[in-house]
Design a protein around this motif. Structure first.
Motif, mmCIF file in Angstrom:
data_model
loop_
_atom_site.group_PDB
_atom_site.id
_atom_site.type_symbol
_atom_site.label_atom_id
_atom_site.label_comp_id
_atom_site.label_asym_id
_atom_site.label_seq_id
_atom_site.Cartn_x
_atom_site.Cartn_y
_atom_site.Cartn_z
ATOM 1 N N PHE A 29 -65.457 -2.157 -20.991
ATOM 2 C CA PHE A 29 -66.910 -1.877 -20.678
ATOM 3 C C PHE A 29 -67.727 -2.234 -21.908
ATOM 4 O O PHE A 29 -68.786 -2.651 -21.772
ATOM 5 N N VAL A 30 -67.415 -1.523 -22.937
ATOM 6 C CA VAL A 30 -67.996 -1.424 -24.254
ATOM 7 C C VAL A 30 -68.107 -3.036 -24.444
ATOM 8 O O VAL A 30 -69.178 -3.435 -24.950
ATOM 9 N N VAL A 31 -67.223 -3.700 -24.721
ATOM 10 C CA VAL A 31 -67.220 -5.068 -25.175
ATOM 11 C C VAL A 31 -68.054 -5.925 -24.355
ATOM 12 O O VAL A 31 -68.725 -6.850 -24.752
ATOM 13 N N GLY A 32 -67.839 -5.486 -23.044
ATOM 14 C CA GLY A 32 -68.757 -6.350 -21.978
ATOM 15 C C GLY A 32 -70.199 -6.250 -22.309
ATOM 16 O O GLY A 32 -71.117 -7.173 -21.830
ATOM 17 N N CYS A 33 -70.646 -4.866 -22.407
ATOM 18 C CA CYS A 33 -72.043 -4.711 -22.551
ATOM 19 C C CYS A 33 -72.499 -4.527 -24.002
ATOM 20 O O CYS A 33 -73.803 -4.833 -24.192
ATOM 21 N N VAL A 34 -71.771 -4.199 -24.965
ATOM 22 C CA VAL A 34 -72.328 -4.231 -26.313
ATOM 23 C C VAL A 34 -72.244 -5.362 -27.167
ATOM 24 O O VAL A 34 -73.186 -5.670 -27.879
ATOM 25 N N SER A 35 -71.177 -6.297 -26.961
ATOM 26 C CA SER A 35 -70.870 -7.321 -28.034
ATOM 27 C C SER A 35 -71.836 -8.551 -27.490
ATOM 28 O O SER A 35 -72.530 -8.432 -26.564
ATOM 29 N N ASP A 36 -71.871 -9.312 -28.722
ATOM 30 C CA ASP A 36 -72.947 -10.171 -28.637
ATOM 31 C C ASP A 36 -72.392 -11.457 -28.185
ATOM 32 O O ASP A 36 -72.020 -12.279 -28.663
ATOM 33 N N ALA A 37 -72.304 -11.846 -26.964
ATOM 34 C CA ALA A 37 -71.679 -12.864 -26.414
ATOM 35 C C ALA A 37 -72.615 -14.032 -26.129
ATOM 36 O O ALA A 37 -71.941 -15.076 -25.976
ATOM 37 N N LYS A 38 -73.703 -14.078 -26.796
ATOM 38 C CA LYS A 38 -74.570 -15.132 -26.958
ATOM 39 C C LYS A 38 -73.981 -16.291 -27.705
ATOM 40 O O LYS A 38 -73.814 -17.472 -27.455
ATOM 41 N N GLU A 39 -73.236 -15.929 -28.834
ATOM 42 C CA GLU A 39 -72.612 -16.739 -29.615
ATOM 43 C C GLU A 39 -71.244 -17.290 -29.010
ATOM 44 O O GLU A 39 -70.819 -18.185 -29.526
ATOM 45 N N ALA A 40 -70.665 -16.566 -28.114
ATOM 46 C CA ALA A 40 -69.569 -17.108 -27.282
ATOM 47 C C ALA A 40 -69.613 -17.883 -26.006
ATOM 48 O O ALA A 40 -68.898 -18.559 -25.668
ATOM 49 N N THR A 41 -70.972 -18.079 -25.785
ATOM 50 C CA THR A 41 -71.405 -18.856 -24.787
ATOM 51 C C THR A 41 -71.096 -20.372 -24.929
ATOM 52 O O THR A 41 -71.147 -20.809 -25.857
ATOM 53 N N GLU A 42 -70.548 -20.949 -24.057
ATOM 54 C CA GLU A 42 -69.812 -22.203 -23.790
ATOM 55 C C GLU A 42 -70.897 -23.160 -23.368
ATOM 56 O O GLU A 42 -71.166 -22.891 -22.186
ATOM 57 N N PHE A 43 -71.230 -24.255 -24.256
ATOM 58 C CA PHE A 43 -72.004 -25.148 -23.881
ATOM 59 C C PHE A 43 -71.508 -26.521 -23.660
ATOM 60 O O PHE A 43 -70.518 -26.751 -24.649
ATOM 61 N N SER A 44 -71.478 -27.558 -22.840
ATOM 62 C CA SER A 44 -70.919 -28.889 -22.925
ATOM 63 C C SER A 44 -72.229 -29.769 -22.390
ATOM 64 O O SER A 44 -73.007 -29.201 -21.626
ATOM 65 N N MET A 45 -71.904 -30.998 -22.526
ATOM 66 C CA MET A 45 -72.984 -31.645 -21.846
ATOM 67 C C MET A 45 -72.357 -33.350 -21.664
ATOM 68 O O MET A 45 -71.475 -33.514 -22.289
ATOM 69 N N LYS A 46 -72.806 -34.004 -20.799
ATOM 70 C CA LYS A 46 -72.506 -35.378 -20.325
ATOM 71 C C LYS A 46 -73.960 -36.199 -20.214
ATOM 72 O O LYS A 46 -75.021 -35.551 -19.891
ATOM 73 N N LEU A 47 -73.632 -37.364 -20.510
ATOM 74 C CA LEU A 47 -74.966 -38.506 -20.371
ATOM 75 C C LEU A 47 -74.628 -38.769 -18.757
ATOM 76 O O LEU A 47 -73.904 -39.320 -18.605
ATOM 77 N N ALA A 48 -75.824 -38.100 -18.302
ATOM 78 C CA ALA A 48 -76.133 -38.640 -16.845
ATOM 79 C C ALA A 48 -76.835 -39.869 -16.938
ATOM 80 O O ALA A 48 -76.795 -40.649 -15.617
ATOM 81 N N GLY A 49 -77.580 -40.451 -17.529
ATOM 82 C CA GLY A 49 -78.401 -41.538 -17.656
ATOM 83 C C GLY A 49 -79.177 -41.706 -18.936
ATOM 84 O O GLY A 49 -79.398 -40.870 -19.548
ATOM 85 N N PHE A 50 -79.761 -43.084 -19.065
ATOM 86 C CA PHE A 50 -80.792 -43.419 -19.812
ATOM 87 C C PHE A 50 -81.846 -44.459 -19.642
ATOM 88 O O PHE A 50 -81.360 -45.392 -18.772
ATOM 89 N N GLU A 51 -82.792 -44.569 -20.487
ATOM 90 C CA GLU A 51 -83.764 -45.669 -20.115
ATOM 91 C C GLU A 51 -84.362 -45.959 -21.521
ATOM 92 O O GLU A 51 -84.515 -45.002 -22.239
ATOM 93 N N GLY A 52 -84.858 -47.185 -21.625
ATOM 94 C CA GLY A 52 -85.736 -47.408 -22.864
ATOM 95 C C GLY A 52 -85.300 -47.872 -23.971
ATOM 96 O O GLY A 52 -85.574 -47.518 -24.921
ATOM 97 N N LEU A 53 -83.978 -48.132 -23.983
ATOM 98 C CA LEU A 53 -83.294 -48.358 -25.265
ATOM 99 C C LEU A 53 -83.164 -50.062 -25.584
ATOM 100 O O LEU A 53 -82.233 -50.702 -26.217
ATOM 101 N N ASN A 54 -83.978 -50.792 -24.799
ATOM 102 C CA ASN A 54 -84.126 -52.163 -24.833
ATOM 103 C C ASN A 54 -84.939 -52.471 -26.072
ATOM 104 O O ASN A 54 -85.992 -52.646 -26.313
ATOM 105 N N ALA A 55 -84.004 -52.986 -26.986
ATOM 106 C CA ALA A 55 -84.466 -53.339 -28.310
ATOM 107 C C ALA A 55 -85.415 -54.514 -28.318
ATOM 108 O O ALA A 55 -85.724 -55.091 -29.568
ATOM 109 N N THR A 56 -85.104 -55.457 -27.338
ATOM 110 C CA THR A 56 -85.876 -56.689 -27.192
ATOM 111 C C THR A 56 -87.393 -56.667 -27.255
ATOM 112 O O THR A 56 -88.063 -57.424 -27.158
#
Length: 175
Positions: A29-56
Motif C-alpha cells: 500500500f505504501v509503495v503504491g501510494c507514496v512512491s513516485d511512480a511518475k518516473e516509472a511510467t512507461e511511454f512508447s510511440m509509433k509513427l501513425a502518419g506524416f505529411e509535408g516532407l516533400n522537399a521538392t
C-alpha cells in the motif's frame, strides 16, 4: 507438551503469519501510494502518419507528424495525471515539428493510447541536409528523432502548475 501448550504455540504461529501478511499488505500500500511512480511510467510511440516532407517545394518544409502514444501507469492503487507536455520531432538535430501534449490521466494498471500531432511551419533546411533528407525519405530509411517531455502535478486531478519530471523520450522512427 500438553494440549494447552500445543494450542498456545499454534496460536502464536498463526498470529505471527497474520502479522507478516499485514506488514506485506501495508508495504504494498505504501509503495503504491507514496512512491513516485511518475518516473516509472512507461511511454512508447509509433509513427501513425506524416505529411509535408516533400522537399521538392523548396528549402522550407511544413511537416506534420501523427504519433500514436502509449502510456502505462505502474501504480497499483492510484490514478496518475500529467499536466501535458511538449514533443519535438527532429532530423539531424534540426527541429522539423513541435507541439503540445494535452493533459491526460492514466487509471491504475490501465494502458492508454492517444494521438499527438506536432507540426512545423516554414522549417528552413540547408541544401546538403535537404538533399540527404530527400534521399533518405525516398529510400524509406530516414531516422527521425522524437523527444517528449511531460509535466505533472503533485496532486492527482489537480490543475495547479506542474513540475517537469526530467523524463525525455528518444525514439527513432523509420518512415
Amino acid at each position: 507438551m500438553d494440549s494447552w501448550e500445543k494450542r498456545a504455540n499454534t496460536a502464536q504461529v498463526v498470529l505471527l503469519w497474520v502479522c507478516l501478511l499485514s506488514l506485506t499488505v501495508l508495504a504494498l500500500f505504501v509503495v503504491g501510494c507514496v512512491s513516485d511512480a511518475k518516473e516509472a511510467t512507461e511511454f512508447s510511440m509509433k509513427l501513425a502518419g506524416f505529411e509535408g516532407l516533400n522537399a521538392t517545394l523548396g528549402h522550407t518544409l511544413c511537416p506534420v507528424f501523427h504519433l500514436k502514444m502509449h502510456a502505462e501507469n505502474p501504480r497499483l492503487l492510484q490514478p496518475l495525471c500529467y499536466n501535458g507536455g511538449e514533443v519535438v520531432v527532429s532530423y539531424s538535430d534540426i527541429a522539423l515539428a513541435w507541439g503540445h501534449v494535452a493533459r491526460f490521466c492514466l487509471q491504475k494498471s490501465v494502458p492508454k493510447e492517444f494521438l499527438v500531432s506536432p507540426w512545423g511551419r516554414g522549417v528552413g533546411m540547408p541544401d546538403e541536409l535537404l538533399g540527404r533528407l530527400t534521399s533518405d525519405w525516398h529510400k524509406r530509411e530516414a531516422e527521425i528523432t522524437v523527444q517528449m517531455k511531460v509535466f505533472y502535478d503533485d496532486k492527482v486531478w489537480s490543475s495547479s502548475s506542474g513540475k517537469y519530471n526530467g523524463a525525455i523520450l528518444r525514439h527513432y522512427l523509420r518512415s
